[in-house]
Design an enzyme around this catalytic site. Sequence first.
Site, PDB file in Angstrom:
ATOM      1  NE  ARG A  34      -3.424  -2.768   0.138  1.00  0.00           N
ATOM      2  CZ  ARG A  34      -3.215  -3.963  -0.449  1.00  0.00           C
ATOM      3  NH1 ARG A  34      -2.161  -4.186  -1.194  1.00  0.00           N
ATOM      4  NH2 ARG A  34      -4.100  -4.923  -0.297  1.00  0.00           N
ATOM      5  CB  ALA A  70      -0.268   2.360   3.990  1.00  0.00           C
ATOM      6  CD  GLU A 120       4.133  12.886   9.137  1.00  0.00           C
ATOM      7  OE1 GLU A 120       4.641  13.697   9.916  1.00  0.00           O
ATOM      8  OE2 GLU A 120       4.424  11.671   9.136  1.00  0.00           O
ATOM      9  CD  GLU A 140       0.690   9.152  12.250  1.00  0.00           C
ATOM     10  OE1 GLU A 140      -0.550   9.246  12.242  1.00  0.00           O
ATOM     11  OE2 GLU A 140       1.409   9.455  11.292  1.00  0.00           O
ATOM     12  N   GLY A 148       6.101  11.974  12.525  1.00  0.00           N
ATOM     13  CA  GLY A 148       7.531  12.309  12.571  1.00  0.00           C
ATOM     14  C   GLY A 148       8.050  12.867  11.263  1.00  0.00           C
TER      15      GLY A 148
HETATM   16  C1  1HE Z   1       1.888  -2.102   5.654  1.00  0.00           C
HETATM   17  C2  1HE Z   1       1.459  -0.805   5.964  1.00  0.00           C
HETATM   18  C3  1HE Z   1       2.329   0.009   6.721  1.00  0.00           C
HETATM   19  C4  1HE Z   1      -0.084  -1.777   4.809  1.00  0.00           C
HETATM   20  N1  1HE Z   1       3.502  -0.495   7.098  1.00  0.00           N
HETATM   21  N2  1HE Z   1       3.079  -2.571   6.046  1.00  0.00           N
HETATM   22  N3  1HE Z   1       0.136   3.659   8.835  1.00  0.00           N
HETATM   23  C5  1HE Z   1      -0.939   2.960   9.245  1.00  0.00           C
HETATM   24  O1  1HE Z   1      -1.137   2.750  10.417  1.00  0.00           O
HETATM   25  C6  1HE Z   1      -1.816   2.427   8.163  1.00  0.00           C
HETATM   26  C7  1HE Z   1      -1.706   0.908   8.122  1.00  0.00           C
HETATM   27  N4  1HE Z   1      -2.358   0.352   6.971  1.00  0.00           N
HETATM   28  C8  1HE Z   1      -3.708   0.213   6.877  1.00  0.00           C
HETATM   29  O2  1HE Z   1      -4.472   0.661   7.711  1.00  0.00           O
HETATM   30  C9  1HE Z   1      -4.210  -0.523   5.679  1.00  0.00           C
HETATM   31  O3  1HE Z   1      -3.149  -1.316   5.159  1.00  0.00           O
HETATM   32  C10 1HE Z   1      -4.746   0.397   4.550  1.00  0.00           C
HETATM   33  C11 1HE Z   1      -6.061   1.045   5.017  1.00  0.00           C
HETATM   34  C12 1HE Z   1      -3.756   1.475   4.159  1.00  0.00           C
HETATM   35  C13 1HE Z   1      -5.018  -0.461   3.280  1.00  0.00           C
HETATM   36  O4  1HE Z   1      -5.844  -1.564   3.611  1.00  0.00           O
HETATM   37  P1  1HE Z   1      -5.900  -2.821   2.629  1.00  0.00           P
HETATM   38  O5  1HE Z   1      -6.948  -3.751   3.166  1.00  0.00           O
HETATM   39  O6  1HE Z   1      -6.028  -2.349   1.216  1.00  0.00           O
HETATM   40  O7  1HE Z   1      -4.429  -3.521   2.713  1.00  0.00           O
HETATM   41  P2  1HE Z   1      -3.832  -4.469   3.861  1.00  0.00           P
HETATM   42  O8  1HE Z   1      -4.305  -5.873   3.641  1.00  0.00           O
HETATM   43  O9  1HE Z   1      -4.042  -3.889   5.208  1.00  0.00           O
HETATM   44  O10 1HE Z   1      -2.262  -4.357   3.565  1.00  0.00           O
HETATM   45  C14 1HE Z   1      -1.645  -5.039   2.479  1.00  0.00           C
HETATM   46  C15 1HE Z   1      -0.217  -5.313   2.889  1.00  0.00           C
HETATM   47  O11 1HE Z   1       0.457  -4.067   3.112  1.00  0.00           O
HETATM   48  C16 1HE Z   1      -0.124  -6.075   4.200  1.00  0.00           C
HETATM   49  O12 1HE Z   1       1.056  -6.841   4.157  1.00  0.00           O
HETATM   50  P3  1HE Z   1       1.004  -8.449   3.830  1.00  0.00           P
HETATM   51  O13 1HE Z   1       2.436  -8.853   3.869  1.00  0.00           O
HETATM   52  O14 1HE Z   1       0.136  -9.045   4.917  1.00  0.00           O
HETATM   53  O15 1HE Z   1       0.369  -8.550   2.467  1.00  0.00           O
HETATM   54  C17 1HE Z   1       0.076  -4.962   5.219  1.00  0.00           C
HETATM   55  O16 1HE Z   1       0.725  -5.410   6.397  1.00  0.00           O
HETATM   56  C18 1HE Z   1       0.977  -4.028   4.436  1.00  0.00           C
HETATM   57  N5  1HE Z   1       0.917  -2.676   4.951  1.00  0.00           N
HETATM   58  N6  1HE Z   1       0.223  -0.626   5.438  1.00  0.00           N
HETATM   59  C19 1HE Z   1       3.855  -1.770   6.768  1.00  0.00           C
HETATM   60  N7  1HE Z   1       2.005   1.259   7.045  1.00  0.00           N
HETATM   61  C20 1HE Z   1       7.480   9.546   9.815  1.00  0.00           C
HETATM   62  S1  1HE Z   1       6.374   9.075  10.971  1.00  0.00           S
HETATM   63  C21 1HE Z   1       4.936   8.575  10.141  1.00  0.00           C
HETATM   64  C22 1HE Z   1       4.117   7.743  11.063  1.00  0.00           C
HETATM   65  C23 1HE Z   1       3.094   6.957  10.333  1.00  0.00           C
HETATM   66  O17 1HE Z   1       2.952   7.011   9.133  1.00  0.00           O
HETATM   67  S2  1HE Z   1       2.130   5.981  11.313  1.00  0.00           S
HETATM   68  C24 1HE Z   1       0.853   5.425  10.270  1.00  0.00           C
HETATM   69  C25 1HE Z   1       1.203   4.115   9.647  1.00  0.00           C
END
Ligand code: 1HE
Length: 267
Positions: A34, A70, A120, A140, A148
Amino acid sequence: MNSNRVSFADLPPSLAAERQGPIAILKLNRPHKRNAIDDDTVIGIDAFFSALPDDIRAVVIAGEGEHFCAGLDLSELQERNIHEGISHSALWHRTFEKIQFGKVPVIAVLHGAVVGGGLELASSAHIRVAERSTYYGLPEGSRGIYVGGGGSVRIPRLIGVARMMDMMLTGRTYSAEDGQTMGLSTYLTEEGQGLAKGIELAQRIATNTPMTNFAITHALPRIAEAAPATGFAMESLISSIAQADPEAKNRLTAFLEGRAGKVKRPD
Ligand code: 1HE
């Protein structure tokens, strides 16, 4: 349209760059995750903006797959201690600074999830175009972490501190339509039309003089945050520098001789 794939820098597989005449398109290219931003990706974004050729006049950033981004790759976070966390945040800051205060105007084309670090990244662009599938979130707060990548600085300037607090404290998300009303985007398009709109805007921006684009992207935000007396002085300086550009003189003459377009009513 004349399009050719070029490598502006040594980009990781999670990024793809393409050139269309005077504009460049940078795509987050990690749809299976994503478009979560890992270290290689943020370093690649930094390299792309550092190595931008001088004849590129505007950049469009978009995401492959179902979502724009994501946010931070959470799998990397588990490994970091405090010192590494500070370095990592500083890397994001340096990189996004190159977007916001780099060589050229940048347009972010959004769709699907624009969350955490994805918001961001989008906030560091100068213009945001959102397709109707776009939704915004700052997860977050619920993950026990904090933004961050400059989010505390840039996002309140778009939507206010109170709305950002609400998003972080409660996990509240906003739709594309809400985001447009609140000022997260300034263009809202139907699904699949965002990139074309972003490219159209970039091509239009590329016709401005580089001096004007510099004044708008570098001087305006700083003037807006300066004390009024400083702001007025900066404005006088930058406006007189811009109008001294020979190309500005040519354009003013063209208008006075009836050879330049008039200001149009909105559609
Ligand atoms: C990820 C990430 C990720 C997906 N890091 N691997 N961001 C978040 O907290 C958002 C986290 N992600 C989600 O809530 C959802 O993935 C989505 C709403 C974006 C998309 O949902 P969906 O159903 O289309 O995809 P999915 O099945 O959740 O994800 C597909 C794969 O991407 C899956 O990995 P797989 O190996 O099981 O296939 C997920 O684990 C992976 N994936 N998002 C790592 N973020 C500089 S500081 C900034 C601080 C932040 O950004 S915190 C917010 C982080």
